[in-house]
Scaffold this active site. Structure first.
Site, PDB file in Angstrom:
ATOM      1  N   ASP A 157       0.831  -1.203   0.000  1.00 35.88           N
ATOM      2  CA  ASP A 157       0.000   0.000   0.000  1.00 35.88           C
ATOM      3  C   ASP A 157       0.865   1.252   0.000  1.00 35.88           C
ATOM      4  O   ASP A 157       2.017   1.245   0.432  1.00 35.88           O
ATOM      5  CB  ASP A 157      -0.962   0.012   1.186  1.00 35.88           C
ATOM      6  CG  ASP A 157      -0.261  -0.017   2.536  1.00 35.88           C
ATOM      7  OD1 ASP A 157       0.761  -0.714   2.669  1.00 35.88           O
ATOM      8  OD2 ASP A 157      -0.730   0.668   3.474  1.00 35.88           O
ATOM      9  N   GLU A 187       0.126  -0.899   5.940  1.00 32.17           N
ATOM     10  CA  GLU A 187       1.199  -0.303   6.732  1.00 32.17           C
ATOM     11  C   GLU A 187       1.024   1.197   6.826  1.00 32.17           C
ATOM     12  O   GLU A 187       1.320   1.808   7.848  1.00 32.17           O
ATOM     13  CB  GLU A 187       2.563  -0.638   6.123  1.00 32.17           C
ATOM     14  CG  GLU A 187       3.747  -0.400   7.065  1.00 32.17           C
ATOM     15  CD  GLU A 187       4.260   1.036   7.064  1.00 32.17           C
ATOM     16  OE1 GLU A 187       4.978   1.414   8.009  1.00 32.17           O
ATOM     17  OE2 GLU A 187       3.955   1.790   6.123  1.00 32.17           O
ATOM     18  N   HIS A 236       6.260  10.087   0.774  1.00 30.88           N
ATOM     19  CA  HIS A 236       5.015  10.744   1.183  1.00 30.88           C
ATOM     20  C   HIS A 236       4.892  12.150   0.595  1.00 30.88           C
ATOM     21  O   HIS A 236       4.002  12.905   0.992  1.00 30.88           O
ATOM     22  CB  HIS A 236       4.876  10.799   2.708  1.00 30.88           C
ATOM     23  CG  HIS A 236       4.671   9.463   3.345  1.00 30.88           C
ATOM     24  ND1 HIS A 236       3.931   9.293   4.490  1.00 30.88           N
ATOM     25  CD2 HIS A 236       5.099   8.226   3.006  1.00 30.88           C
ATOM     26  CE1 HIS A 236       3.928   8.012   4.832  1.00 30.88           C
ATOM     27  NE2 HIS A 236       4.640   7.348   3.934  1.00 30.88           N
TER      28      HIS A 236
END
EC number: 3.5.1.18
Length: 377
Positions: A70, A135, A350
């Site tokens: 993920d 996660e 991110h």
């Protein structure tokens, strides 16, 4: 020009929009490759989370790769230079959501294992893969559930590499050989709402709480140790009042988090926080969320093998650090084995325009393969 095996697989995985907890077929791709190598596959689906455990061999030691398929959401698409789920090569980098966290690592694990088994079909011990799609999310039905399942049948991982992006400047410059524990407290201090002009008819919970909060924020929880900094206490969220300037609030909400070393445990933190709050005679409710215990691999065959593998590729040894947030390594460490994290450079994880250096994918594959050779050849 044909893509290398690790680059081609990384691109395939990035192209699958596996925003947590979705897997989007990533695990099917990995499973097909592992089945071809003789791995036994056990799919473990818990509610909205897809996991699998794969194993080749029945003997000890059991070495495993661990990771997640993920990814976090892409964010605002207009801020990306390239579409986040269309892997794009540019100036020596591969762009796409998950390139560094952590589809590049997953591809490197698979290709390294394929190469190792081709050269050592009768290798010692066993090789495992523990893969989850939970996660980046609430981590409720992912690695922790797989670990619980394995432990219930006494199938414990002896050594594990988690493919989290551990590196800072060049791949392999940092290996995480531990992580701090994390615990969050949600505190509600109760008072009596009233008009600010009539404080004698109210009981302001903010005023009553400040000394206690200050005491917690200035507490020396421990001094840390050789591997960990001192425990930190931080307040990320506070809330009180209705938004009106003439109303004394009836409740004061404070959320705090502690990142703690192996010098402390959850139980001791709860005890000390409770003692401090009780000393200030507060009427309060306190709810705790345990995010994970600290873990440390300070010595052992795995650490030696990984350090040697990095050195063989980079001609320099990695720094061993325990900095950063939590990872799924904290769950795997419950098995009592050795756990380290080794993965790509984390500078863009991110973020928009997440990327990984293409050469680093090749180097990471070599590091993983050399680790397997050091341990199981």
């Amino acid at each position: 020009m044909t893509d290398s095996p690790v680059l081609a697989l990384t691109k395939d995985l990035i192209s699958r929009q596996s925003v947590t907890p979705e897997d989007a077929g990533c695990q099917d791709v990995m499973i097909a490759r592992l089945e071809a190598l003789g791995f036994t596959i056990e799919r473990m689906v818990f509610e909205d989370t897809t996991n699998f455990w794969a194993r080749r061999g029945t003997q000890a030691p059991l070495f495993a790769f661990a990771g997640h398929t993920d990814v976090v959401p892409a964010g605002k698409l207009e801020h990306w230079h390239t579409p986040p789920f269309e892997p794009t090569e540019k100036e020596g980098y591969l762009y796409g959501r998950g390139a560094a966290d952590m589809k590049g690592s997953l591809a490197a694990m698979i290709v390294a294992t394929e190469r190792f088994i081709a050269e050592h079909p009768d290798h010692q011990g066993s090789i495992g893969f523990l893969i989850t799609s939970d996660e980046e999310g609430p981590f409720i039905n992912g690695t922790v559930r797989v670990v619980e399942t394995l432990m219930a049948r006494d199938e414990n991982i002896d050594m594990c590499i988690v493919g989290e992006p551990s590196s800072t400047e060049v791949v392999g410059d940092v290996v995480k050989n531990g992580r701090r524990g994390s615990i969050t407290g949600d505190l509600t201090v109760k008072g009596t709402q009233g008009h600010v002009a009539y404080p004698h008819l109210a009981d302001n919970p903010v005023h009553k709480s400040l000394l206690a909060i200050h005491a917690l924020a200035t507490t020396e929880w421990d001094k840390g140790n050789e591997y960990f900094p001192p425990t930190s206490f931080q307040i990320p969220n506070v809330q009180a009042g209705t938004g009106a300037s003439n109303v004394i609030p009836g409740e004061f909400h404070v959320q705090f988090n502690l990142r703690f070393s192996t010098e402390l445990c959850n139980e001791r933190i709860v005890e000390r926080v409770t003692q401090t709050l009780d000393q200030h005679d507060l009427n309060y409710d306190l709810k705790w969320t345990y995010n994970g215990d600290p873990f440390l691999t300070d010595t052992g065959a795995l650490l030696d093998a990984v350090v040697d593998a990095v050195d063989s590729v980079n001609q320099t040894k990695p720094a061993l650090l325990t900095t950063g947030g939590t990872s799924d390594g904290r769950f795997i460490a419950r098995m009592g084995g050795q756990v380290v994290e080794l993965g790509p450079v984390n500078a863009t994880i991110h973020k928009v325009n997440e990327c990984v250096k293409i050469d680093d994918l090749e180097k990471l594959t070599d590091m993983y393969q050399k680790t397997l050779e050091n341990l199981l050849a």
